[in-house]
Design a protein around this motif. Structure first.
Motif, PDB file in Angstrom:
ATOM      1  N   PRO A   1       1.329  -3.513 -16.371  1.00 49.86           N
ATOM      2  CA  PRO A   1       0.434  -4.326 -15.542  1.00 49.86           C
ATOM      3  C   PRO A   1       1.256  -5.166 -14.566  1.00 49.86           C
ATOM      4  O   PRO A   1       2.454  -5.425 -14.813  1.00 49.86           O
ATOM      5  CB  PRO A   1      -0.301  -5.205 -16.553  1.00 49.86           C
ATOM      6  N   VAL A   2       0.642  -5.559 -13.477  1.00 50.49           N
ATOM      7  CA  VAL A   2       1.337  -6.300 -12.418  1.00 50.49           C
ATOM      8  C   VAL A   2       0.624  -7.620 -12.156  1.00 50.49           C
ATOM      9  O   VAL A   2      -0.599  -7.661 -12.017  1.00 50.49           O
ATOM     10  CB  VAL A   2       1.387  -5.456 -11.124  1.00 50.49           C
TER      11      VAL A   2
ATOM     12  N   MET B   1      -3.395  -8.321 -11.311  1.00 56.72           N
ATOM     13  CA  MET B   1      -4.127  -9.577 -11.173  1.00 56.72           C
ATOM     14  C   MET B   1      -3.381 -10.474 -10.204  1.00 56.72           C
ATOM     15  O   MET B   1      -2.169 -10.347 -10.025  1.00 56.72           O
ATOM     16  CB  MET B   1      -4.287 -10.288 -12.518  1.00 56.72           C
ATOM     17  N   ASN B   2      -4.115 -11.379  -9.582  1.00 60.56           N
ATOM     18  CA  ASN B   2      -3.542 -12.347  -8.668  1.00 60.56           C
ATOM     19  C   ASN B   2      -3.050 -13.547  -9.478  1.00 60.56           C
ATOM     20  O   ASN B   2      -3.847 -14.264 -10.063  1.00 60.56           O
ATOM     21  CB  ASN B   2      -4.594 -12.776  -7.642  1.00 60.56           C
TER      22      ASN B   2
ATOM     23  N   LYS C   1       0.833  -1.215   0.000  1.00 63.25           N
ATOM     24  CA  LYS C   1       0.000   0.000   0.000  1.00 63.25           C
ATOM     25  C   LYS C   1       0.864   1.259   0.000  1.00 63.25           C
ATOM     26  O   LYS C   1       0.569   2.219  -0.711  1.00 63.25           O
ATOM     27  CB  LYS C   1      -0.950  -0.001   1.195  1.00 63.25           C
ATOM     28  N   GLY C   2       1.942   1.249   0.755  1.00 63.07           N
ATOM     29  CA  GLY C   2       2.821   2.409   0.838  1.00 63.07           C
ATOM     30  C   GLY C   2       3.695   2.604  -0.392  1.00 63.07           C
ATOM     31  O   GLY C   2       4.338   3.647  -0.533  1.00 63.07           O
TER      32      GLY C   2
ATOM     33  N   LEU D   1      -3.605  -2.992  -5.048  1.00 68.32           N
ATOM     34  CA  LEU D   1      -3.095  -2.304  -6.244  1.00 68.32           C
ATOM     35  C   LEU D   1      -4.233  -1.798  -7.126  1.00 68.32           C
ATOM     36  O   LEU D   1      -4.190  -0.657  -7.595  1.00 68.32           O
ATOM     37  CB  LEU D   1      -2.177  -3.232  -7.037  1.00 68.32           C
ATOM     38  N   LYS D   2      -5.243  -2.643  -7.339  1.00 68.35           N
ATOM     39  CA  LYS D   2      -6.393  -2.219  -8.153  1.00 68.35           C
ATOM     40  C   LYS D   2      -7.066  -1.002  -7.518  1.00 68.35           C
ATOM     41  O   LYS D   2      -7.446  -0.065  -8.214  1.00 68.35           O
ATOM     42  CB  LYS D   2      -7.403  -3.353  -8.300  1.00 68.35           C
ATOM     43  N   GLY D   3      -7.201  -1.030  -6.205  1.00 67.74           N
ATOM     44  CA  GLY D   3      -7.801   0.095  -5.484  1.00 67.74           C
ATOM     45  C   GLY D   3      -6.987   1.362  -5.622  1.00 67.74           C
ATOM     46  O   GLY D   3      -7.517   2.474  -5.523  1.00 67.74           O
TER      47      GLY D   3
END
Length: 103
Positions: free
Chosen positions: A63-64, A89-90, A51-52, A81-83
């Motif tokens: 993309p990750v 994607m997982n 998050k940080g 990450l999407k947020g």
């Protein structure tokens, strides 16, 4: 389309799409887990730090695909990450993701 694909999407196809677009593999396991084995070329940011680091991750401009040991932490990381506005994607467990990336 099978019932599983209907509910969960075809992860292998999505992984391939991300890979085709030069996705970054982000391993969110602990440092010791990562050092005991990981996907070559993957980046490592433990889940607690994701998050940080969203602004840093956004600068990758790619993309990750997140991964961990089983897929639970990477699912949380992908949601974070999407947020934060990152296409993510997982990818699930790192060992199974590694196999899918190399097929």
């Amino acid at each position: 389309m099978g019932l599983f694909d209907f509910f969960f999407g075809n992860k292998t196809k999505k992984i391939q799409d991300f890979k085709d677009r030069d996705a970054v593999i982000l391993d969110v396991r602990s440092k010791s887990e990562y050092e005991s084995g990981a996907i070559p070329g993957s980046k490592h940011i433990p889940l607690q730090q994701v998050k940080g680091k969203i602004s840093e991750i956004k600068k990758w401009n790619k993309p990750v695909i997140t991964c961990c040991a089983s897929g639970v932490r990477s699912g949380s990381a992908a949601a974070i990450l999407k947020g934060g506005g990152v296409e993510a994607m997982n990818g699930g467990g790192w060992a199974s993701l590694y196999k899918k990336l190399n097929n």
